[in-house]
Design an enzyme around this catalytic site. Structure first.
Site, PDB file in Angstrom:
ATOM      1  N   SER A 239       0.868  -1.188   0.000  1.00 43.11           N
ATOM      2  CA  SER A 239       0.000   0.000   0.000  1.00 43.11           C
ATOM      3  C   SER A 239       0.899   1.230   0.000  1.00 43.11           C
ATOM      4  O   SER A 239       2.065   1.150   0.412  1.00 43.11           O
ATOM      5  CB  SER A 239      -0.849  -0.007   1.274  1.00 43.11           C
ATOM      6  OG  SER A 239      -1.435   1.259   1.507  1.00 43.11           O
TER       7      SER A 239
ATOM      8  N   TYR B 281      -2.525  -0.972  10.453  1.00 44.02           N
ATOM      9  CA  TYR B 281      -2.430  -1.124   8.997  1.00 44.02           C
ATOM     10  C   TYR B 281      -1.083  -0.605   8.484  1.00 44.02           C
ATOM     11  O   TYR B 281      -0.390  -1.281   7.712  1.00 44.02           O
ATOM     12  CB  TYR B 281      -3.590  -0.359   8.347  1.00 44.02           C
ATOM     13  CG  TYR B 281      -3.755  -0.573   6.866  1.00 44.02           C
ATOM     14  CD1 TYR B 281      -4.507  -1.633   6.372  1.00 44.02           C
ATOM     15  CD2 TYR B 281      -3.171   0.296   5.943  1.00 44.02           C
ATOM     16  CE1 TYR B 281      -4.675  -1.822   5.006  1.00 44.02           C
ATOM     17  CE2 TYR B 281      -3.332   0.119   4.577  1.00 44.02           C
ATOM     18  CZ  TYR B 281      -4.093  -0.938   4.119  1.00 44.02           C
ATOM     19  OH  TYR B 281      -4.251  -1.124   2.763  1.00 44.02           O
TER      20      TYR B 281
HETATM   21  P1  NAD Z   1     -11.535  -6.098  -0.110  1.00 43.19           P
HETATM   22  O1  NAD Z   1     -12.159  -5.885   1.235  1.00 43.19           O
HETATM   23  O2  NAD Z   1     -12.328  -5.810  -1.329  1.00 43.19           O
HETATM   24  O3  NAD Z   1     -10.987  -7.581  -0.215  1.00 43.19           O
HETATM   25  C1  NAD Z   1     -10.308  -8.181   0.855  1.00 43.19           C
HETATM   26  C2  NAD Z   1     -10.242  -9.665   0.607  1.00 43.19           C
HETATM   27  O4  NAD Z   1      -9.573 -10.264   1.702  1.00 43.19           O
HETATM   28  C3  NAD Z   1     -11.627 -10.331   0.522  1.00 43.19           C
HETATM   29  O5  NAD Z   1     -11.579 -11.350  -0.429  1.00 43.19           O
HETATM   30  C4  NAD Z   1     -11.800 -10.910   1.920  1.00 43.19           C
HETATM   31  O6  NAD Z   1     -12.692 -12.017   1.978  1.00 43.19           O
HETATM   32  C5  NAD Z   1     -10.378 -11.333   2.201  1.00 43.19           C
HETATM   33  N1  NAD Z   1     -10.106 -11.537   3.619  1.00 43.19           N
HETATM   34  C6  NAD Z   1     -10.307 -10.706   4.657  1.00 43.19           C
HETATM   35  N2  NAD Z   1      -9.956 -11.300   5.804  1.00 43.19           N
HETATM   36  C7  NAD Z   1      -9.504 -12.545   5.474  1.00 43.19           C
HETATM   37  C8  NAD Z   1      -9.011 -13.629   6.222  1.00 43.19           C
HETATM   38  N3  NAD Z   1      -8.896 -13.594   7.556  1.00 43.19           N
HETATM   39  N4  NAD Z   1      -8.689 -14.764   5.550  1.00 43.19           N
HETATM   40  C9  NAD Z   1      -8.824 -14.832   4.192  1.00 43.19           C
HETATM   41  N5  NAD Z   1      -9.278 -13.832   3.449  1.00 43.19           N
HETATM   42  C10 NAD Z   1      -9.620 -12.695   4.088  1.00 43.19           C
HETATM   43  O7  NAD Z   1     -10.195  -5.231  -0.082  1.00 43.19           O
HETATM   44  P2  NAD Z   1      -9.211  -4.690  -1.231  1.00 43.19           P
HETATM   45  O8  NAD Z   1      -9.329  -3.224  -1.242  1.00 43.19           O
HETATM   46  O9  NAD Z   1      -9.358  -5.454  -2.485  1.00 43.19           O
HETATM   47  O10 NAD Z   1      -7.814  -5.007  -0.520  1.00 43.19           O
HETATM   48  C11 NAD Z   1      -6.957  -6.040  -0.937  1.00 43.19           C
HETATM   49  C12 NAD Z   1      -5.553  -5.696  -0.504  1.00 43.19           C
HETATM   50  O11 NAD Z   1      -5.157  -4.461  -1.105  1.00 43.19           O
HETATM   51  C13 NAD Z   1      -5.392  -5.503   1.001  1.00 43.19           C
HETATM   52  O12 NAD Z   1      -4.167  -6.071   1.427  1.00 43.19           O
HETATM   53  C14 NAD Z   1      -5.357  -3.998   1.152  1.00 43.19           C
HETATM   54  O13 NAD Z   1      -4.656  -3.600   2.299  1.00 43.19           O
HETATM   55  C15 NAD Z   1      -4.631  -3.606  -0.123  1.00 43.19           C
HETATM   56  N6  NAD Z   1      -4.821  -2.229  -0.528  1.00 43.19           N
HETATM   57  C16 NAD Z   1      -6.060  -1.749  -0.811  1.00 43.19           C
HETATM   58  C17 NAD Z   1      -6.178  -0.431  -1.191  1.00 43.19           C
HETATM   59  C18 NAD Z   1      -7.514   0.162  -1.528  1.00 43.19           C
HETATM   60  O14 NAD Z   1      -7.568   1.394  -1.657  1.00 43.19           O
HETATM   61  N7  NAD Z   1      -8.549  -0.611  -1.698  1.00 43.19           N
HETATM   62  C19 NAD Z   1      -5.061   0.395  -1.274  1.00 43.19           C
HETATM   63  C20 NAD Z   1      -3.821  -0.134  -0.976  1.00 43.19           C
HETATM   64  C21 NAD Z   1      -3.711  -1.454  -0.603  1.00 43.19           C
END
Ligand code: NAD
Length: 261
Positions: A143, A156
């Site tokens: 991130s 985080y």
């Molecule tokens: P999201 O909430 O859409 O998806 C998260 C996924 O993780 C889902 O499939 C959920 O079921 C799964 N998950 C959560 N807890 C879990 C567990 N204990 N075991 C197995 N699976 C689990 O989120 P996203 O935005 O797609 O985020 C995905 C990654 O990207 C994360 O690591 C997040 O920190 C990172 N990220 C997101 C953003 C953003 O702006 N969305 C920015 C930077 C980084």
């Protein structure tokens, strides 16, 4: 196709960025292990769509990324089903927004487990398989918060800074085995993770929804646009290509200029 006959495990791929990456790999011919939570019928719909749209095989692992033993089981499922793990994307992640003094300790532990320790466990089990085949690609979804901080996101930000360090360490350990390890560091991507933190940020900062979107989220992003999940997936696919074989140990930003400031 870049990934024909290869196997990709993508954690947290029932939603958001992970799902887009899984679909991006399937479009390149990889068999897929999707992982994550959700309604069984929704997960089955996504799994079946990957198979029918891209002509590959896909299985779902329900492994909980906060539990080391279940993560080992996910890698074992991939190996038993498809014979290998060629690509591993450590992507599962959650968020919690609160001042440190009010931050629930159990939330701290959970975020460190899911956003950081899970990547260690998955690599611990997958690296021997990759080394044996002298090829592998590990991509960690970090991130912009692996490079800079924001208030109220202590767990985080700590986990994401940690994953950047873990990425560099792993890259050095496997460099001579044809295995690369990198992180992708998106800025704000419009996914359920971002949408769901809006109410807490509204509460923590006393703002309206529009103010959170424009003044907090996109405030940090000079382009004033969200990153898309498909843009992140395209970078993940590129990191699996031969053209990217000398890219390892890096932390690649895709954040609309956020961390250039
Ligand atoms: P999201 O909430 O859409 O998806 C998260 C996924 O993780 C889902 O499939 C959920 O079921 C799964 N998950 C959560 N807890 C879990 C567990 N204990 N075991 C197995 N699976 C689990 O989120 P996203 O935005 O797609 O985020 C995905 C990654 O990207 C994360 O690591 C997040 O920190 C990172 N990220 C997101 C953003 C953003 O702006 N969305 C920015 C930077 C980084």
């Amino acid at each position: 196709m870049t990934l024909k006959d290869k196997t990709a495990v993508v954690t947290g791929s029932t939603s958001g960025i992970g799902l887009a990456i899984a679909r991006g790999f399937a479009a390149e011919g990889a068999n897929i292990v999707i992982n994550g939570f959700g309604k069984p019928e929704d997960i089955e719909r996504e799994r079946a769509a990957i198979e029918s749209e891209f002509g590959v095989k896909a299985v779902h692992s329900p492994a909980d990324m906060s539990k080391g033993a279940e993560i080992g089981g996910m890698i074992e499922l991939a190996e038993k089903t498809f014979g290998s793990v060629d690509v591993l994307v450590n992507n599962a992640g959650i968020q919690f927004v609160s001042p440190i003094e009010e931050f629930p300790p159990e939330k701290w532990e959970q975020i460190i487990a899911i956003n950081l320790s899970s990547a260690f466990y998955a690599m611990h089990h997958a690296i021997p398989l990759m080394k044996a085949r002298k090829w592998g690609r590990i991509i960690n979804t970090a991130s912009a918060h692996s490079l800079v901080a924001s208030p109220f996101k202590s767990a985080y930000v700590s986990a994401k800074h940690g994953i950047a360090g873990l990425t560099k360490t792993a890259a050095l350990e496997v460099a001579t085995f044809g295995v690369t390890v990198n992180c992708i560091s998106p800025g704000y991507v419009w996914t359920p993770l971002v949408e769901n933190q809006i109410p807490d940020t509204m509460k923590a900062r006393g703002l309206t929804k529009e103010q959170v979107i424009n003044d907090v989220l996109l405030h940090a992003q000079p382009t004033k646009q969200f990153v898309t999940v498909d843009q992140v997936a395209a970078l993940a696919v590129f990191l699996c290509s031969d053209a990217a074989s000398q890219i390892t140990g890096t932390n690649i930003s895709m954040d609309g200029g956020w961390t250039a400031q």
